[in-house]
Design a protein around this motif. Structure first.
Motif, PDB file in Angstrom:
ATOM      1  N   MET A   1       0.819  -1.091  -0.189  1.00 48.18           N
ATOM      2  CA  MET A   1      -0.120   0.012  -0.044  1.00 48.18           C
ATOM      3  C   MET A   1       0.865   1.171  -0.056  1.00 48.18           C
ATOM      4  O   MET A   1       1.817   1.240   0.753  1.00 48.18           O
ATOM      5  N   PHE A   2       0.327   2.416  -0.760  1.00 47.12           N
ATOM      6  CA  PHE A   2       1.227   3.628  -0.827  1.00 47.12           C
ATOM      7  C   PHE A   2       1.126   4.395   0.555  1.00 47.12           C
ATOM      8  O   PHE A   2       0.202   4.392   0.918  1.00 47.12           O
ATOM      9  N   SER A   3       2.357   4.956   0.872  1.00 45.66           N
ATOM     10  CA  SER A   3       2.253   5.655   2.174  1.00 45.66           C
ATOM     11  C   SER A   3       3.621   6.677   2.019  1.00 45.66           C
ATOM     12  O   SER A   3       4.199   6.511   0.966  1.00 45.66           O
ATOM     13  N   VAL A   4       3.397   7.697   2.848  1.00 45.96           N
ATOM     14  CA  VAL A   4       4.777   8.664   2.801  1.00 45.96           C
ATOM     15  C   VAL A   4       5.997   7.993   2.973  1.00 45.96           C
ATOM     16  O   VAL A   4       7.018   8.480   2.460  1.00 45.96           O
ATOM     17  N   GLU A   5       5.954   6.882   3.931  1.00 45.79           N
ATOM     18  CA  GLU A   5       7.229   6.082   4.003  1.00 45.79           C
ATOM     19  C   GLU A   5       7.771   5.556   2.697  1.00 45.79           C
ATOM     20  O   GLU A   5       9.012   5.619   2.696  1.00 45.79           O
ATOM     21  N   ILE A   6       7.012   5.432   1.788  1.00 43.47           N
ATOM     22  CA  ILE A   6       7.563   4.815   0.489  1.00 43.47           C
ATOM     23  C   ILE A   6       8.532   6.203  -0.085  1.00 43.47           C
ATOM     24  O   ILE A   6       9.766   6.040  -0.832  1.00 43.47           O
ATOM     25  N   ILE A   7       7.716   7.222  -0.088  1.00 42.50           N
ATOM     26  CA  ILE A   7       8.366   8.418  -0.575  1.00 42.50           C
ATOM     27  C   ILE A   7       9.694   8.745   0.026  1.00 42.50           C
ATOM     28  O   ILE A   7      10.964   8.954  -0.490  1.00 42.50           O
ATOM     29  N   GLN A   8       9.772   8.527   1.474  1.00 36.80           N
ATOM     30  CA  GLN A   8      10.864   8.667   2.361  1.00 36.80           C
ATOM     31  C   GLN A   8      11.975   7.643   1.959  1.00 36.80           C
ATOM     32  O   GLN A   8      13.146   7.872   1.859  1.00 36.80           O
ATOM     33  N   GLU A   9      11.702   6.355   1.565  1.00 29.55           N
ATOM     34  CA  GLU A   9      12.237   5.404   1.223  1.00 29.55           C
ATOM     35  C   GLU A   9      13.329   5.570   0.022  1.00 29.55           C
ATOM     36  O   GLU A   9      14.454   5.445  -0.207  1.00 29.55           O
ATOM     37  N   ASP A  11      13.639   8.509  -1.281  1.00 31.37           N
ATOM     38  CA  ASP A  11      14.648   9.506  -1.010  1.00 31.37           C
ATOM     39  C   ASP A  11      15.902   9.264  -0.220  1.00 31.37           C
ATOM     40  O   ASP A  11      17.033   9.579  -0.905  1.00 31.37           O
ATOM     41  N   ALA A  12      15.717   8.143   0.394  1.00 27.37           N
ATOM     42  CA  ALA A  12      17.122   7.682   1.139  1.00 27.37           C
ATOM     43  C   ALA A  12      17.925   7.020   0.225  1.00 27.37           C
ATOM     44  O   ALA A  12      19.193   6.951   0.107  1.00 27.37           O
ATOM     45  N   HIS A  13      17.301   6.320  -0.778  1.00 29.66           N
ATOM     46  CA  HIS A  13      18.001   5.734  -1.793  1.00 29.66           C
ATOM     47  C   HIS A  13      18.789   6.642  -2.882  1.00 29.66           C
ATOM     48  O   HIS A  13      20.048   6.463  -3.155  1.00 29.66           O
ATOM     49  N   MET A  14      18.032   7.797  -3.038  1.00 30.30           N
ATOM     50  CA  MET A  14      18.665   8.842  -4.033  1.00 30.30           C
ATOM     51  C   MET A  14      19.926   9.521  -3.203  1.00 30.30           C
ATOM     52  O   MET A  14      20.925   9.693  -3.675  1.00 30.30           O
ATOM     53  N   LEU A  15      19.450   9.731  -1.856  1.00 32.71           N
ATOM     54  CA  LEU A  15      20.649  10.361  -1.087  1.00 32.71           C
ATOM     55  C   LEU A  15      22.043   9.382  -1.126  1.00 32.71           C
ATOM     56  O   LEU A  15      23.112   9.888  -0.887  1.00 32.71           O
ATOM     57  N   ASN A  16      21.704   7.982  -1.322  1.00 31.73           N
ATOM     58  CA  ASN A  16      22.858   7.203  -0.960  1.00 31.73           C
ATOM     59  C   ASN A  16      23.361   6.786  -2.323  1.00 31.73           C
ATOM     60  O   ASN A  16      24.325   5.862  -2.640  1.00 31.73           O
ATOM     61  N   ASN A  17      22.812   7.571  -3.453  1.00 35.37           N
ATOM     62  CA  ASN A  17      23.225   7.485  -4.736  1.00 35.37           C
ATOM     63  C   ASN A  17      22.879   6.227  -5.426  1.00 35.37           C
ATOM     64  O   ASN A  17      23.363   5.551  -6.377  1.00 35.37           O
ATOM     65  N   VAL A  25      11.568   1.382  -6.342  1.00 30.85           N
ATOM     66  CA  VAL A  25      10.478   1.620  -5.333  1.00 30.85           C
ATOM     67  C   VAL A  25       9.129   2.362  -5.829  1.00 30.85           C
ATOM     68  O   VAL A  25       8.206   2.013  -5.529  1.00 30.85           O
ATOM     69  N   ILE A  26       9.534   3.607  -6.347  1.00 32.14           N
ATOM     70  CA  ILE A  26       8.676   4.669  -6.998  1.00 32.14           C
ATOM     71  C   ILE A  26       7.847   4.001  -8.111  1.00 32.14           C
ATOM     72  O   ILE A  26       6.583   3.940  -8.031  1.00 32.14           O
ATOM     73  N   GLU A  27       8.327   3.159  -9.110  1.00 35.31           N
ATOM     74  CA  GLU A  27       7.571   2.646 -10.067  1.00 35.31           C
ATOM     75  C   GLU A  27       6.518   1.364  -9.541  1.00 35.31           C
ATOM     76  O   GLU A  27       5.572   1.488  -9.953  1.00 35.31           O
TER      77      GLU A  27
END
Length: 425
Positions: A1-9, A11-17, A25-27
Motif C-alpha cells: 500500500m502507498f504511503s509517505v514512508e515509500i517516498i521517504q524510502e 529519497d533515502a536511496h537517492m541520497l545514497n546514490n 520503489v517509486i515505479e
C-alpha cells in the motif's frame, strides 16, 4: 500500500546514490497509487530532476481532469524548466479557465505573464497582470511583477511607479533590492541625482552594483564618490576591465593626472586589446609631458584599428608639435594603403607634403580632400590660398568665393578675392 514512508524510502536511496533502487520503489508504488498519490509521485520525479517522467504522469492526469488547476500549474512548471515555453503556453491558454475567486488564480496569472514575457509578447504579459490588478488592486506581488516587466523592457518611468509603491514598506521584495531597482531606473532615465540618493542608501560588495553606483555618481558630477566606489570595485575584482577607463577619466576631471595615468596603465595590463584605453593613456601621457610614451600608446591604438580616426589625428597632432612632417606622411600613407579613407587624412597629408616642399603631392591631397570638405570653411580658405601660391588663380577664386558664402563676414578675404579677380582679367 502507498504511503509517505515509500517516498521517504526512495529519497533515502537517492541520497545514497542508489538511483535504480529508488526508481524501482517509486515505479512499484505507482502501480497501486490513486490519483492523489500519483500527483505525489509526479512531484517526486520533478524534485529529483526526472522531468520527462513527471510530465508523463501529469499529462495523463490532465486528460482525466482537464479543469484541475493544480495539475496545470505543475505541468506548466515542468515545461518551463524543460524550455518548452510553447507547450506551457498551450496549457495555460487552452486549459486554464480560472476565476479570480480560485485560490490558484494569482499563481496561474503570474505563470502566464512570465511565459508571454519570455516569448517577447510584452504587451500581452502586461495586460494579463493589469487584468489581475482589477480584481486584486492591492496585491503586492502584482505590483512587483509589473515593475519587473516594465523594468526588463526599458519602460523605467512605469516601473518606478510600482517600485515606489512597494518601497514605502520594503527595501527588498522577492529577494530583489527595490533600492537598486529604483536607482537603476532613475539612472536609465538620466535622473542621476535622484538615482544617487537611492544608491547611497545601500552598502555594496557586489562588483556590478559598485560599478553602477560609481557610474551614477560620475554622471551626476560626484567624482569623489565615483572614485571611492570604483577603487573598491578594483580591489575586489581587479579584472573588471570596463571600470579602468572611467576611473581614469574621473581622476582626470579632478586634476589628478598622475593617478589617472597610473590607472589607465594598470587597465592596459589587463586589457591589452582596448584601443580606447591606449588612446586615453596617450592623452594622459602627453598632459604629463611623457611625449615618448604618448606616441607609443597611440601607435598601439592604431595597430589595433588602423582606421581609428581619433587616434590617427592625435598622433598627427603629436608629430606636428614635434615638427616631424615626414613621419606624418609615413603614418598617413601607410594607413591609406591599409584601406583607411578619410578626407581629414588627405588634408593632413596635404599640409605635411607642403612642409616638406613636395607641392605636387600636396595639391593632389588637397584636391582629394575637397570632395568631402567643400562645406568646411577652414579647409576652403586654406585650400584656396594654397592654390594661389601654386598659381592656380581661377580655381583659387572659385574656392575662396565658396568660402565667403560660408563666412560672409570675412572682409579681409573678400577684399583679397576682389583684387585677385581684378588682376586675373
Amino acid at each position: 500500500m502507498f504511503s509517505v514512508e515509500i517516498i521517504q524510502e526512495a529519497d533515502a536511496h537517492m541520497l545514497n546514490n542508489e538511483v535504480e533502487r529508488a526508481l524501482e520503489v517509486i515505479e512499484k508504488a505507482f502501480l497501486k497509487a490513486n490519483t492523489e498519490e500519483q500527483v505525489m509521485i509526479g512531484q517526486w520525479y520533478k524534485e529529483w530532476g526526472f522531468l520527462e517522467e513527471s510530465n508523463e504522469i501529469f499529462e495523463q492526469l490532465i486528460e482525466q481532469f482537464p479543469d484541475e488547476i493544480e495539475l496545470q500549474s505543475l505541468l506548466v512548471d515542468n515545461y518551463i524548466e524543460l524550455g518548452k515555453d510553447d507547450s506551457a503556453l498551450n496549457i495555460l491558454d487552452e486549459h486554464t479557465n480560472i476565476a479570480p475567486t480560485d485560490p490558484n488564480y494569482l499563481e496561474v496569472v503570474l505563470q502566464q505573464a512570465d511565459l508571454y514575457q519570455a516569448q517577447g509578447l510584452f504587451e500581452v504579459s502586461e495586460q494579463k497582470l493589469l487584468e489581475a490588478k482589477t480584481h486584486f488592486p492591492n496585491e503586492e506581488v502584482l505590483d512587483f511583477a509589473l515593475g519587473e516587466l516594465l523594468f526588463s523592457i526599458g519602460k523605467y518611468q512605469g516601473a518606478i511607479g510600482y517600485y515606489e509603491k512597494l518601497h514605502e514598506q520594503y527595501n527588498e521584495f522577492a529577494n530583489v533590492s527595490l533600492v537598486s531597482r529604483l536607482a537603476e531606473s532613475y539612472a536609465a532615465l538620466g535622473e542621476y541625482e535622484q538615482s544617487l540618493e537611492f544608491y547611497q542608501n545601500e552598502e555594496y560588495d557586489n562588483e556590478d552594483d559598485l560599478f553602477k553606483y560609481g557610474f551614477t555618481a560620475f554622471q551626476s558630477g560626484h567624482n569623489e564618490k565615483a572614485i571611492q566606489a570604483w577603487k573598491k570595485l578594483i580591489e575586489i575584482a581587479p579584472d573588471y576591465h570596463t571600470v579602468y577607463t572611467l576611473l581614469a577619466e574621473a581622476y582626470e576631471q579632478e586634476k589628478l593626472l598622475a593617478e589617472a595615468y597610473d590607472i589607465a596603465i594598470k587597465g592596459l595590463k589587463l586589457d591589452e586589446f582596448n584601443k580606447e584605453l591606449y588612446l586615453q593613456s596617450a592623452h594622459l601621457a602627453q598632459k604629463l609631458n611623457h611625449s615618448k610614451e604618448a606616441e607609443e600608446y597611440v601607435r598601439e591604438a592604431i595597430v589595433l584599428d588602423p582606421d581609428y580616426q581619433e587616434a590617427v589625428l592625435f598622433l598627427v597632432s603629436l608629430l606636428k608639435d614635434q615638427e616631424r612632417p615626414e613621419d606624418i606622411v609615413d603614418v598617413l600613407e601607410s594607413i591609406q594603403e591599409a584601406g583607411a579613407a578619410d578626407a581629414l587624412y588627405d588634408w593632413e597629408l596635404a599640409r605635411a607634403y607642403e612642409q616638406i616642399e613636395s607641392f605636387k603631392d600636396a595639391l593632389k591631397h588637397y584636391n582629394q580632400a575637397y570632395n568631402s570638405l567643400k562645406e568646411d570653411s577652414e579647409f576652403l580658405k586654406e585650400y584656396g590660398f594654397y592654390l594661389v601660391e601654386e598659381g592656380h588663380i581661377k580655381n583659387a577664386i572659385q574656392i575662396l568665393k565658396r568660402y565667403l558664402v560660408l563666412e560672409p563676414s570675412d572682409d579681409e578675404t573678400e577684399a583679397y578675392v576682389s583684387r585677385l579677380s581684378a588682376d586675373s582679367y
